[in-house]
Write an enzyme that holds these catalytic residues in place. Structure first.
Site: not given
Ligand code: NAD
Ligand code: ZN
Length: 358
Positions: A122, A143, A185, A227, A237, A241, A245, A248, A252, A265
């Site tokens: 939990r 989130k 972003e 942010k 949200e 907030r 999006n 998005h 999505h 993404h």
């Molecule tokens: P990711 O975590 O998949 O990283 C992108 C790629 O880069 C992966 O292949 C990873 O292995 C590689 N990588 C990561 N760090 C590295 C480094 N320092 N050197 C070399 N390679 C590296 O993707 P992302 O773009 O970081 O995140 C996308 C995700 O984030 C999506 O699922 C999206 O929905 C989510 N997201 C969440 C929020 C939130 O508020 N929680 C906000 C925006 C995005």
């Molecule tokens: Zn995003």
């Protein structure tokens, strides 16, 4: 440099800068996670060979009992199947309610690990050590989620981290496509909040993409500040907030219908922000904004149109299921000018179809 998400007793710091990871053990202690506690580091297959060993060493030297788990790289790891593997591992190594989960990676590892931390017994403490540019966004705000084949981020929770330790040195190993994805972003934070930030991003596109460290840190601080301001005012949200999006609802749908591969993404959000600008123009909410939106995204080598055609009816179905929608209505964050957006809760299908068919 440090920013703070203001949430009363649950306020937490975001440290941003070169070399932040070296101070991780101290920062954890400051954040109330005392040495001696068990730390469960989750990372992915690409990041592990680069940053896992020295991170584990730093934490072990700091007095923590460190375990780690490596998930596959990519969006597909944000699944219930991998989530279950993490739970099994956590139970097997005997993590308890005093243990903390630490996400070493991008948004995928962050969202997945955060969801595991939110639900394990939990809820246990959670720390974000972002390694992608995009993660300036995903690591802040609490989130956390995994995907379902029928919808992105549809199984999730709000679970704030105790600490975000963002070492900009880790960004130097990012592949170019992931750099661009992260800038989507960054640009979004300008488009929703601050026209002067958009202008600054236009003027500094070359320096930023050449990884000028000072510029990069300035950009991340500015984007993160947006942010932080938004999340501090509306953690769950209830209203404001939702502006985060922008792009998005479209994005999505693009991600879900391409099976979470093919476009990442940030690319989906970039194409989604162009669609949102076109929809706003079509509805008469804004004038002449799609052109500039397209231009700044192109400056950062982002796509502005879908690389493969997708079925319009299927896209509309996914968009109606997007959790921002209520009662199957189409809800969009739409720009009214550069640097300004509003939330529209009952958009007709026809103009959306028209934009998707363009
Ligand atoms: P990711 O975590 O998949 O990283 C992108 C790629 O880069 C992966 O292949 C990873 O292995 C590689 N990588 C990561 N760090 C590295 C480094 N320092 N050197 C070399 N390679 C590296 O993707 P992302 O773009 O970081 O995140 C996308 C995700 O984030 C999506 O699922 C999206 O929905 C989510 N997201 C969440 C929020 C939130 O508020 N929680 C906000 C925006 C995005
Ligand atoms: Zn995003």
């Amino acid at each position: 440099k440090c920013l703070t998400v203001e949430l009363g007793e649950r306020s937490y710091p975001i440290w941003i800068g070169p070399g932040v990871r070296q101070k991780l053990a101290d920062l954890l202690q400051q954040a109330g996670i005392a040495p001696g506690r068990k730390l469960f580091v989750v990372t992915d297959q690409n990041i592990a060979p680069l940053y896992l060993e020295d991170t584990v060493q730093l934490l072990t030297e700091g007095g923590y009992a460190v375990h780690h788990f490596i998930v596959p790289a990519g969006e597909e790891a944000k699944s219930l199947a991998i989530y279950e593997q993490i739970m099994t591992e956590a139970l097997t190594i005997g993590l308890d309610r005093k243990s903390a989960f630490l996400a070493l990676g991008g948004g995928v590892v962050g969202d997945l690990t955060g969801f595991a931390a939110a639900t394990y017994m939990r809820g246990v403490a959670f720390v974000q050590v972002p390694t992608t540019l995009l993660a300036h966004d995903s690591s802040v705000g609490g989130k956390v989620a995994v995907n379902h084949p029928l919808g992105k981020n549809i199984i999730g929770a709000f679970h704030q981290p105790k600490l975000v330790a963002y070492d900009t040195n880790a960004l130097t190993t990012l592949p170019p496509r992931e750099v661009a994805s992260g800038f989507a972003e960054v640009i979004k934070h300008g488009l929703i909040w601050d026209a002067s930030f958009v202008t600054w991003l236009e003027e500094n596109a070359d320096g930023l993409q050449a990884f000028d460290h000072e510029l990069l840190q300035a950009a991340l601080l500015r984007a993160c500040s947006v942010k932080v301001a938004v999340v501090s005012q509306d953690e769950r949200e209830q209203g404001l907030r939702a502006i985060l999006n922008l792009g998005h609802t479209f994005g999505h749908a693009f991600e879900a219908l391409t099976g979470y591969k093919g476009i990442n993404h940030g690319e989906a959000v970039a194409i989604g922000m162009v669609a949102a600008a076109r929809l706003a123009e079509r509805l008469g909410l804004a004038e002449n904004i799609s052109e500039r939106t397209v231009r700044v995204l192109r400056q950062y080598r982002l796509p502005v149109a879908l690389p493969v055609p997708l079925d319009v009816d299927e896209m509309l179905d996914v968009m109606r299921r997007d959790k921002k929608g209520e009662g199957g209505k189409l809800v969009f964050v739409l720009p009214t000018a550069i640097g300004k957006v509003d939330i529209y809760k009952n958009i007709e299908e026809e103009p959306v179809r028209a934009v998707l068919a363009e």
